[in-house]
Design a protein around this motif. Structure first.
Motif, PDB file in Angstrom:
ATOM      1  N   SER A 213      14.358 -23.264 -20.609  1.00 33.91           N
ATOM      2  CA  SER A 213      14.730 -22.129 -21.440  1.00 33.91           C
ATOM      3  C   SER A 213      13.489 -21.373 -21.877  1.00 33.91           C
ATOM      4  O   SER A 213      12.386 -21.931 -21.935  1.00 33.91           O
ATOM      5  N   ASN A 214      13.677 -20.109 -22.187  1.00 29.43           N
ATOM      6  CA  ASN A 214      12.603 -19.291 -22.736  1.00 29.43           C
ATOM      7  C   ASN A 214      12.439 -19.661 -24.210  1.00 29.43           C
ATOM      8  O   ASN A 214      13.324 -19.405 -25.019  1.00 29.43           O
ATOM      9  N   SER A 215      11.310 -20.270 -24.556  1.00 31.87           N
ATOM     10  CA  SER A 215      11.096 -20.764 -25.923  1.00 31.87           C
ATOM     11  C   SER A 215      10.894 -19.651 -26.939  1.00 31.87           C
ATOM     12  O   SER A 215      10.819 -19.921 -28.142  1.00 31.87           O
ATOM     13  N   TRP A 216      10.778 -18.408 -26.470  1.00 29.16           N
ATOM     14  CA  TRP A 216      10.558 -17.269 -27.362  1.00 29.16           C
ATOM     15  C   TRP A 216      11.768 -16.334 -27.426  1.00 29.16           C
ATOM     16  O   TRP A 216      11.836 -15.502 -28.320  1.00 29.16           O
ATOM     17  N   ASN A 217      12.683 -16.474 -26.501  1.00 26.98           N
ATOM     18  CA  ASN A 217      13.792 -15.524 -26.385  1.00 26.98           C
ATOM     19  C   ASN A 217      15.085 -16.291 -26.127  1.00 26.98           C
ATOM     20  O   ASN A 217      15.319 -16.770 -25.020  1.00 26.98           O
TER      21      ASN A 217
ATOM     22  N   PHE B  73       8.006 -21.117 -17.896  1.00 26.64           N
ATOM     23  CA  PHE B  73       7.884 -20.059 -18.898  1.00 26.64           C
ATOM     24  C   PHE B  73       6.535 -20.207 -19.599  1.00 26.64           C
ATOM     25  O   PHE B  73       6.141 -21.305 -20.014  1.00 26.64           O
ATOM     26  N   ILE B  74       5.807 -19.104 -19.762  1.00 30.05           N
ATOM     27  CA  ILE B  74       4.536 -19.161 -20.476  1.00 30.05           C
ATOM     28  C   ILE B  74       4.501 -18.153 -21.634  1.00 30.05           C
ATOM     29  O   ILE B  74       3.506 -18.085 -22.358  1.00 30.05           O
ATOM     30  N   GLY B  75       5.538 -17.379 -21.813  1.00 31.91           N
ATOM     31  CA  GLY B  75       5.613 -16.407 -22.888  1.00 31.91           C
ATOM     32  C   GLY B  75       6.971 -15.755 -22.884  1.00 31.91           C
ATOM     33  O   GLY B  75       7.814 -16.027 -22.015  1.00 31.91           O
ATOM     34  N   LYS B  76       7.216 -14.868 -23.842  1.00 28.34           N
ATOM     35  CA  LYS B  76       8.527 -14.252 -23.973  1.00 28.34           C
ATOM     36  C   LYS B  76       8.944 -13.490 -22.730  1.00 28.34           C
ATOM     37  O   LYS B  76      10.126 -13.463 -22.366  1.00 28.34           O
ATOM     38  N   ASP B  77       7.971 -12.886 -22.034  1.00 27.85           N
ATOM     39  CA  ASP B  77       8.291 -12.033 -20.897  1.00 27.85           C
ATOM     40  C   ASP B  77       7.759 -12.547 -19.571  1.00 27.85           C
ATOM     41  O   ASP B  77       7.878 -11.856 -18.558  1.00 27.85           O
ATOM     42  N   GLU B  78       7.157 -13.738 -19.542  1.00 31.01           N
ATOM     43  CA  GLU B  78       6.453 -14.152 -18.336  1.00 31.01           C
ATOM     44  C   GLU B  78       6.768 -15.578 -17.905  1.00 31.01           C
ATOM     45  O   GLU B  78       6.970 -16.470 -18.737  1.00 31.01           O
ATOM     46  N   VAL B  79       6.767 -15.747 -16.578  1.00 29.56           N
ATOM     47  CA  VAL B  79       6.918 -17.067 -15.963  1.00 29.56           C
ATOM     48  C   VAL B  79       5.789 -17.237 -14.949  1.00 29.56           C
ATOM     49  O   VAL B  79       5.546 -16.358 -14.118  1.00 29.56           O
ATOM     50  N   ALA B  80       5.084 -18.359 -15.037  1.00 29.05           N
ATOM     51  CA  ALA B  80       4.054 -18.682 -14.051  1.00 29.05           C
ATOM     52  C   ALA B  80       4.664 -19.524 -12.943  1.00 29.05           C
ATOM     53  O   ALA B  80       5.582 -20.317 -13.181  1.00 29.05           O
ATOM     54  N   LEU B  81       4.175 -19.355 -11.728  1.00 32.57           N
ATOM     55  CA  LEU B  81       4.602 -20.187 -10.604  1.00 32.57           C
ATOM     56  C   LEU B  81       3.464 -20.280  -9.594  1.00 32.57           C
ATOM     57  O   LEU B  81       2.515 -19.495  -9.630  1.00 32.57           O
TER      58      LEU B  81
ATOM     59  N   ILE C  87       2.113 -14.806 -11.682  1.00 29.03           N
ATOM     60  CA  ILE C  87       2.812 -14.618 -12.951  1.00 29.03           C
ATOM     61  C   ILE C  87       3.804 -13.480 -12.775  1.00 29.03           C
ATOM     62  O   ILE C  87       3.436 -12.369 -12.381  1.00 29.03           O
ATOM     63  N   VAL C  88       5.076 -13.786 -13.050  1.00 25.52           N
ATOM     64  CA  VAL C  88       6.160 -12.823 -12.888  1.00 25.52           C
ATOM     65  C   VAL C  88       6.581 -12.312 -14.255  1.00 25.52           C
ATOM     66  O   VAL C  88       6.802 -13.099 -15.183  1.00 25.52           O
ATOM     67  N   ASN C  89       6.685 -10.986 -14.392  1.00 25.02           N
ATOM     68  CA  ASN C  89       7.191 -10.385 -15.612  1.00 25.02           C
ATOM     69  C   ASN C  89       8.712 -10.272 -15.517  1.00 25.02           C
ATOM     70  O   ASN C  89       9.242  -9.643 -14.595  1.00 25.02           O
ATOM     71  N   LEU C  90       9.394 -10.893 -16.454  1.00 23.06           N
ATOM     72  CA  LEU C  90      10.852 -10.929 -16.422  1.00 23.06           C
ATOM     73  C   LEU C  90      11.473  -9.561 -16.631  1.00 23.06           C
ATOM     74  O   LEU C  90      12.615  -9.320 -16.213  1.00 23.06           O
TER      75      LEU C  90
END
Length: 448
Positions: free
Chosen positions: A237-241, A286-294, A341-344
């Protein structure tokens, strides 16, 4: 039976009950700082004994909501979870009765832990909440109560779901998501005409259908989220959103389309990163509200090219996966690879770094403030990346290649340190301990 014989029998029975069985049991500090033998980085080992330690998977929070404790898996108490206080090094047993799969730490509203465990009913699972604040307080005071005083059964998941321990807690702590592998249940909720995927790759995994469900933490209400025609893995889950999930198509290696995202109400199902057949995408987080690293892997030799820098399979569990020729030609460096890094929101993908040779970055993460990224490779080395300048820094090489698993780096919420699991201290070269790696002061002092 005489009173004396009864007393003796009772004494023998009590002697066979493990002293460590109760939640709240305390363990002395093992905390120690060891300088990396190559880089000189001061590594703070929070555990140092060979007790089967391993960290929570890097896609999930590692620290409690107050930032003082890290929860991890350990054989100190078989099948139970342990928390270590980062400042003092003291450890406390925080579950009793076992858990299945992932451990989930709430990030607001107090220190709480969530997980699944087998229910008394056949094939059913229970969702459990642990009040860690009460555990820590009573453990310190030496006044522990029965486990039920700290562990609450949120609800029982019906056996037909065949729920497993791949799960995640929503950012606001209201819903607890879990994977459903019951094919009849998942298949009945697929859109009409959906083609169910067969196994993919040499491991014979990836076949569907699977689904995601959720249970309300307060009421125990269970709802269906989404069904898909393939095997699901790594729900996070997104820990910020609140209400935003990422999950994978799990094949045990290269997937046709690894990364997916969906809203908590089941809407918005789509690919997170649409990958090409030649790309080997893995270990999203998930690494932030709008971003996922892979990681877009560059770990395999280009067919027909002899490259001694490519690490071969060693036969050691977890060593250098993905070398089997049956996976095809994906994962070579004929095309761009590295930490992506992908911006959601914009759906843009940005490659921020890659090792110049070897396996390339494998397990990846990033600081929530967007300044840094981190990744490990097959040599168990850990690399820090400045996302603004693209500079890469080798932080530690001391994690043995024979280790039972990879370092699995995860940034702290404040972005100032990274947690890994390390075999540096293992006499057998395999056992791991919980370790904190600092972001260098000079990097922290850079202008964002």
């Amino acid at each position: 039976m005489s009173l004396r014989k009864t007393s003796l029998l009772l004494g023998l029975l009590l002697a066979t009950v493990p002293a460590w069985a109760q939640i709240g049991q305390r363990f002395p500090s093992e905390k120690r700082v060891v300088n990396d033998p190559v880089t000189g980085t001061p590594l703070t080992f929070l555990t140092t004994q060979p007790r089967g330690d391993s960290k929570i998977y890097p896609s999930h929070p590692q620290w409690t909501a107050d930032g003082q404790w890290l929860v991890f898996r350990s054989a100190r108490v078989k099948g139970e979870a342990i928390a270590v206080n980062e400042a003092s090094g003291e450890m406390v047993q925080v579950t009793e009765g076992g858990y299945e799969g992932m451990l989930n730490l709430a990030q607001s509203g107090g220190n709480r832990l969530y997980f699944l465990r087998k229910a008394p009913e056949a094939k059913a699972m229970q969702a459990i909440e642990v009040d860690l604040d009460r555990v820590f307080t009573d453990s310190k005071a030496g006044a522990m109560k029965p486990a039920a005083s700290y562990q609450r059964v949120i609800g029982t998941l019906p056996a037909e779901l065949e729920a497993v321990g791949d799960n995640a807690l929503d950012a606001d702590g209201q819903w607890f998501y879990f994977r459903i592998q019951g094919k009849a249940y998942a298949g009945a909720r697929l859109p009409a005409g959906t083609k169910v995927e067969p196994p993919f790759g040499p491991r014979g995994m990836g076949a569907g259908p699977h689904a995601i469900g959720k249970i309300n933490v307060q009421t125990g209400e269970i709802r269906h989220v989404v069904s898909v025609p393939f095997q699901i893995g790594h729900i996070q889950s997104n820990s910020w959103n609140p209400g935003e999930l990422v999950f994978s198509w799990e094949t045990g290696g290269k997937s046709p389309q690894r990364t997916w995202t969906v809203k908590g109400d089941g809407s918005g199902l789509r690919l997170l990163y649409p990958e090409a057949p030649y790309e080997w995408v893995t270990h999203e987080a998930f690494i932030g509200k709008d971003e996922v690293a892979l990681a877009i892997m560059g770990h395999r030799a280009i067919p027909g090219v002899v490259d001694p820098s490519r690490p071969a399979a060693t036969g050691v569990e977890g060593a250098n996966p993905g070398q089997d020729a049956a996976w095809g030609d994906a994962g070579t460096r004929e095309k761009p690879t590295g930490l992506a890094i992908v911006n959601l929101r914009t759906r843009e993908m940005n490659l921020v770094g890659q090792t110049p040779s070897g396996s390339g970055l494998w397990h990846v993460h990033g600081s929530p403030d967007g300044r840094f990224a981190v990744g490990d490779d097959f040599s168990r080395s850990l690399y820090l990346i400045d996302r603004k300048t693209r500079e890469m820094l080798l932080l530690t090489t001391g994690h043995k290649t024979t280790a039972r698993d990879h370092p699995h780096p995860t940034f702290s919420p404040d972005g100032r340190k990274i947690q890994i699991q390390s075999a540096m201290l293992a006499a057998d070269g395999r056992g791991m301990n919980i370790c904190i790696v600092p972001v260098p002061k000079a990097w922290l002092e850079r202008q964002p």
